[in-house]
Design an enzyme around this catalytic site. Sequence first.
Site, mmCIF file in Angstrom:
data_model
loop_
_atom_site.group_PDB
_atom_site.id
_atom_site.type_symbol
_atom_site.label_atom_id
_atom_site.label_comp_id
_atom_site.label_asym_id
_atom_site.label_seq_id
_atom_site.Cartn_x
_atom_site.Cartn_y
_atom_site.Cartn_z
ATOM 1 N N GLU A 1 6.214 15.779 47.604
ATOM 2 C CA GLU A 1 4.764 15.714 47.820
ATOM 3 C C GLU A 1 4.106 17.065 47.539
ATOM 4 O O GLU A 1 3.425 17.652 48.372
ATOM 5 C CB GLU A 1 4.454 15.221 49.239
ATOM 6 C CG GLU A 1 4.910 13.785 49.462
ATOM 7 C CD GLU A 1 4.526 13.215 50.807
ATOM 8 O OE1 GLU A 1 4.303 11.994 50.893
ATOM 9 O OE2 GLU A 1 4.455 13.981 51.795
ATOM 10 N N GLU B 1 8.699 6.552 48.753
ATOM 11 C CA GLU B 1 8.364 6.458 50.175
ATOM 12 C C GLU B 1 7.347 5.340 50.349
ATOM 13 O O GLU B 1 6.361 5.283 49.622
ATOM 14 C CB GLU B 1 7.783 7.759 50.739
ATOM 15 C CG GLU B 1 8.769 8.882 50.892
ATOM 16 C CD GLU B 1 8.177 10.087 51.612
ATOM 17 O OE1 GLU B 1 7.272 9.899 52.460
ATOM 18 O OE2 GLU B 1 8.612 11.212 51.325
#
Length: 487
Positions: A183, A385
Amino acid sequence: MAYTANTAIAFPEGFLWGGATAANQIEGGYNEGGKGLSTADVITAGTHTTPRRITPVLEPDAYYPSHEAIDFYHRYEDDIKLFAEMGFKVFRMSIAWSRIFPHGDDAEPNEEGLRFYDRVFAELKKHGIEPLVTISHYEAPLHLAQQYNGWTNRKLIDFYVKYCEVIFNRYKNVVKYWLTFNEINILTMPFGSFIAGAIMPEEGAELGQGAKTDQRLLYQALHHQFVASAKAVKLAHDINKDFKVGCMIAYMCSYPRTCHPDDILLAQQKDNLSNFLCSDVQVRGAYPGFAKRYFRENNIEIVMEDGDEEILKAGCVDFYTFSYYSSVCVSADPEHEQVGGNLSLGLKNPYLQASAWDWQIDPTGLRWSLNNIYNRYEIPLMVVENGLGAADTVAEDGSIHDDYRIEYLREHIKAMKEAIADGVDLIGYTPWGCIDLVSAGTGEMKKRYGFIYVDKDNEGRGTLARSRKQSFHWYKQVIASNGERLE
C-alpha cells in the site's frame, strides 16, 4: 444500459486462490532469532475508539500486540497445514526487514532470520503453495527511523536494495512473486507516515496523527520509495528472469456524491491523486501530468538525482496488486456524514450497508475498480486484500458461524467473476487475514478477518489455539470448484 450477471464466465485455469497476512501482524518472536526492533514493535494496542500510540522506547506497562501477534514464528507448520487443507494455491506473506537486517544498515544479514524463512518456504513448497512475498509491509527496522528519519533520507534506498539483493539471491529458487511495498500510496496520508514511511513522529503521537510532516517531505520520501522499488524490479529480473515483481496499492474507490459536475471532477481528482499517482510511476515509469500540477500548486518540489527518471522508466512492475475493502463518496459540499474505510475517510453512501467498524460494503465497487485499473494499464491484476472485519462469537460447542463473512466474500467473488467477463486479466485472490491476526489500524484481535479463529483477545490473553470457522469449510469448496461453488 444495465449489465446482468454472466454465469457462463469462469475463473481461469490456474487462478491463484489463497490468503494474505503480514509479518508484524502474525509472526511474533519480536526479540528472537536475532531480530531487531521494527517500527511496528513500538506501536501500542488500541481499540475502535482509542487510537494506537507510537512510543519512542518500549514502555514496561504498555501492550504491544506485534511482540507475540499470533505466534506464527513458532506455529507456522501447523498454520500452513491448515492453509493447505483449505486448498490454498498461494499464500501472501511478508518478510520482516528487521529479521534479516536487525538495524537496517548492518554490514551483514542475520543468518538466523534467513533460516527462519528457509523453513517457512520449505513448508509451503511441501504443500504445493506458492509464496507471494511483500518485501516491506508496514514495518522497517526502528533504527532507520531513529537514525535517518526513515524514507525522508535517500540513504534508505541503498539499505533497501541491499536487503532485496540478499533475499532475492537466497530465495531465488523458491519464490517467484514479489511485491516491493505494501500500500505504497498510504505513505503521504497521516496514518502512513510512520508505518509506511518510518518517519519519526512527535513524542506521544497517536498512530492516526503520524508525524506532523509537511507534504513536501512526505512526497520526497515517496519518491525515494519509487526509486528503491524500480531498482528492486531491475535487480530481481537480473537475478532471476522468471521473477515477477508487482506494486501494491490501497485502492480507494470514491464515487461522486451527486451528479453535480464539481462532485464528478472531485471524484476523478481523488482517484488520480490517491490511487493512480503511485501506480502510474510504478507501472508506466514516470510521474503523470496531474501529479506535476498538484506539486506545482502546492509548492512541492521533488528533489531528484541525475538518473532517477531513467531508473523509474527501467524498473516498471510486471503486475498490479491492490487492496479493496469498501467504497466512499466525495463531494464539494462539506455538509455530509463521514464514514470510515481502509485507512481513509469519505462520505456516507445512502445505498450501502456498513460493517461494525463503519466500512461500507460494496461488492460492485470491486468490479468497478478492477475495470478502472485494468483499462488504464492492461497488465495482470491480483486482489491481494479483501475481507470483512467482524467480532466473531464462539458457540458452546466451539463452532463459529460467520455467515456474514461468507456473504461478504461471496458477493465480492461474484464481482470479480463479472470483471473477468468484462475482459479484466485477474490472476489471483488472497483475502486479507486468512487467519485471525492483529489489526493494523486498531491493534485489536476483536476485529477478525480469518477463516481460522485464534484464541486471543485485545489484551493479549488466550491460548492461541486455532479452530476452523464456518467460512473455512466454505472457502475450501470455493477453491476446489475454482470459484463455481459459492453457496
